[in-house]
Motif scaffolding. Structure first.
Motif, PDB file in Angstrom:
ATOM      1  N   THR A   1      25.048  -5.360-109.971  1.00  0.00           N
ATOM      2  CA  THR A   1      24.303  -4.106-110.089  1.00  0.00           C
ATOM      3  C   THR A   1      25.166  -2.947-109.577  1.00  0.00           C
ATOM      4  O   THR A   1      26.157  -3.149-108.860  1.00  0.00           O
TER       5      THR A   1
ATOM      6  N   LYS B   1      24.274  -0.825-107.409  1.00  0.00           N
ATOM      7  CA  LYS B   1      24.129  -0.772-105.941  1.00  0.00           C
ATOM      8  C   LYS B   1      25.152  -1.688-105.269  1.00  0.00           C
ATOM      9  O   LYS B   1      25.780  -1.325-104.275  1.00  0.00           O
ATOM     10  N   GLU B   2      25.307  -2.879-105.831  1.00  0.00           N
ATOM     11  CA  GLU B   2      26.273  -3.827-105.266  1.00  0.00           C
ATOM     12  C   GLU B   2      27.704  -3.278-105.339  1.00  0.00           C
ATOM     13  O   GLU B   2      28.496  -3.458-104.414  1.00  0.00           O
TER      14      GLU B   2
ATOM     15  N   GLU C   1      28.282  -0.623-102.706  1.00  0.00           N
ATOM     16  CA  GLU C   1      28.394  -1.148-101.340  1.00  0.00           C
ATOM     17  C   GLU C   1      29.765  -1.780-101.060  1.00  0.00           C
ATOM     18  O   GLU C   1      30.091  -2.098 -99.923  1.00  0.00           O
TER      19      GLU C   1
ATOM     20  N   PRO D   1      28.846   5.924-102.868  1.00  0.00           N
ATOM     21  CA  PRO D   1      27.846   6.465-103.792  1.00  0.00           C
ATOM     22  C   PRO D   1      27.773   7.992-103.731  1.00  0.00           C
ATOM     23  O   PRO D   1      27.840   8.563-102.643  1.00  0.00           O
TER      24      PRO D   1
ATOM     25  N   LEU E   1      22.538   7.601-106.685  1.00  0.00           N
ATOM     26  CA  LEU E   1      22.146   6.324-107.282  1.00  0.00           C
ATOM     27  C   LEU E   1      20.649   6.329-107.637  1.00  0.00           C
ATOM     28  O   LEU E   1      19.857   5.610-107.035  1.00  0.00           O
TER      29      LEU E   1
ATOM     30  N   PRO F   1      19.665   2.324-109.037  1.00  0.00           N
ATOM     31  CA  PRO F   1      20.638   1.425-108.396  1.00  0.00           C
ATOM     32  C   PRO F   1      20.630  -0.011-108.903  1.00  0.00           C
ATOM     33  O   PRO F   1      21.637  -0.709-108.779  1.00  0.00           O
ATOM     34  N   GLU F   2      19.525  -0.465-109.471  1.00  0.00           N
ATOM     35  CA  GLU F   2      19.454  -1.867-109.914  1.00  0.00           C
ATOM     36  C   GLU F   2      20.023  -2.075-111.313  1.00  0.00           C
ATOM     37  O   GLU F   2      19.991  -3.182-111.850  1.00  0.00           O
TER      38      GLU F   2
ATOM     39  N   ASN G   1      23.677   7.156-112.485  1.00  0.00           N
ATOM     40  CA  ASN G   1      24.343   6.768-111.240  1.00  0.00           C
ATOM     41  C   ASN G   1      25.777   7.290-111.224  1.00  0.00           C
ATOM     42  O   ASN G   1      26.478   7.220-112.236  1.00  0.00           O
TER      43      ASN G   1
END
Lengths: 108, 140
Positions: free
Chosen positions: A2, A4-5, A8, A14, A17, A20-21, A89
Motif C-alpha cells: 500500500t 502507506k507502507e 513508512e 509523506p 496521503l 493511504p490504503e 497521494n
C-alpha cells in the motif's frame, strides 16, 4: 504494497496521503506530462521531478496510486491542498528517480 | 431511445496551473453515469490534452461533452490563431509551445497525437485567425 507502507519506509516522506490504503501495482517514471498521461496506468506509482500543479490533474486522470517526488523535490504552493482534495497521494524522497524506481520495484 | 447527457465548460485561458479542471469534472461525471473505466480514461486524457492546447495556444475556449448510449463526443472550440499545418501539428514531437510551458512538462509535441490515439475518431476544423474546433468520439 500500500501507499502507506511505502511512505513508512526509510527514505520516503509523506507529503499528503488522503488515500493511504491504495495498493501500488506497478510504476512509471517520467517528467513530460503528456508522455506520462499517455502511458502511466491506473494504480501505478508515478515517479517524477515535476512539482507544479498540473501533476495533480495528470495523476487524477491517470488514476495513479501515488506521485513519488524524487530528488528531494517539494510540491509547488497549492499542490498539496489540491491533491488532498482530489484524493491523490504524494510522497517525496531524496533518492534519484532510478534508485526510487528500483526500490519500489523490489517492494511490490 | 434515451436522451443524451451534455456537459458544458468554459476553459479559462489565463491560468495554466488550473488547466484540466473541466477534464477532472468530466471524469467524475462519467463515473457517476457508470461509463466503463477505460472509456472514461480515454475521454479524460484526450480532453485534458485539448484543454492544455487551448490554454497554451488560444487563450481558452469552450468544451462540450455529449454522452450517447454507445459513445461519447467531445467538442472543443476556441477563437485562437488556428493551426497553419495540421499534418505537421499531428506529428509526435512537433510543438510550437513556448519555453515556459515546456519547463512545466508540456509542449512535448504529444498533445494532438495523444488526442488521436485515445479516441476512435478525431476531426479538426481550423481557420487561421478565426479559431479551431476539434470533435472527438470515444466508443464504448
Amino acid at each position: 504494497m500500500t501507499v502507506k507502507e511505502l511512505a513508512e519506509r526509510e527514505g520516503f516522506t509523506p507529503v499528503c496521503l488522503p488515500d493511504p490504503e491504495r495498493v501500488i501495482e506497478g510504476g512509471y517514471c517520467g517528467d513530460l506530462l503528456s508522455w506520462v498521461m499517455g502511458r502511466a496506468k491506473s494504480s501505478q506509482a508515478w515517479i517524477t521531478i515535476m512539482s507544479n500543479m498540473n501533476i495533480a490533474a495528470v495523476a487524477t486522470l491517470c488514476d495513479v496510486a501515488v506521485i513519488v517526488l524524487s530528488e528531494n523535490v517539494s510540491p509547488d504552493d497549492g499542490v498539496k491542498e489540491t491533491a488532498e482534495a482530489r484524493g491523490i497521494n504524494i510522497i517525496k524522497t531524496p533518492m534519484a528517480t532510478f534508485e526510487a524506481a528500483a526500490l519500489i520495484s523490489s517492494l511490490i | 431511445m434515451s436522451e443524451s447527457v451534455r456537459f458544458r465548460f468554459n476553459v479559462d485561458g489565463s491560468n495554466f496551473t488550473t488547466a484540466g479542471q473541466a477534464s477532472v469534472q468530466v471524469k467524475k461525471n462519467l463515473r457517476e453515469l457508470g461509463i466503463p473505466a477505460e472509456a472514461i480514461r480515454r475521454v479524460s486524457i484526450a480532453m485534458y490534452e485539448g484543454e492544455i492546447n487551448m490554454v497554451i495556444h488560444a487563450h481558452g475556449g469552450e468544451a462540450e461533452v455529449i454522452v450517447f448510449e454507445d459513445r461519447i463526443e467531445i467538442i472543443l472550440s476556441d477563437h485562437g490563431p488556428g493551426i497553419p499545418n495540421i499534418e505537421l501539428a499531428m506529428k509526435e514531437g512537433y510543438s510550437t509551445a513556448p519555453d515556459n510551458i515546456r519547463s512545466l512538462g508540456f509542449g512535448a509535441g504529444m498533445g494532438l497525437p495523444n488526442m488521436k490515439r485515445y479516441t476512435d475518431d478525431m476531426k479538426i476544423d481550423t481557420e487561421l485567425g478565426k479559431g479551431t474546433t476539434i470533435t472527438m468520439t470515444v466508443k464504448f
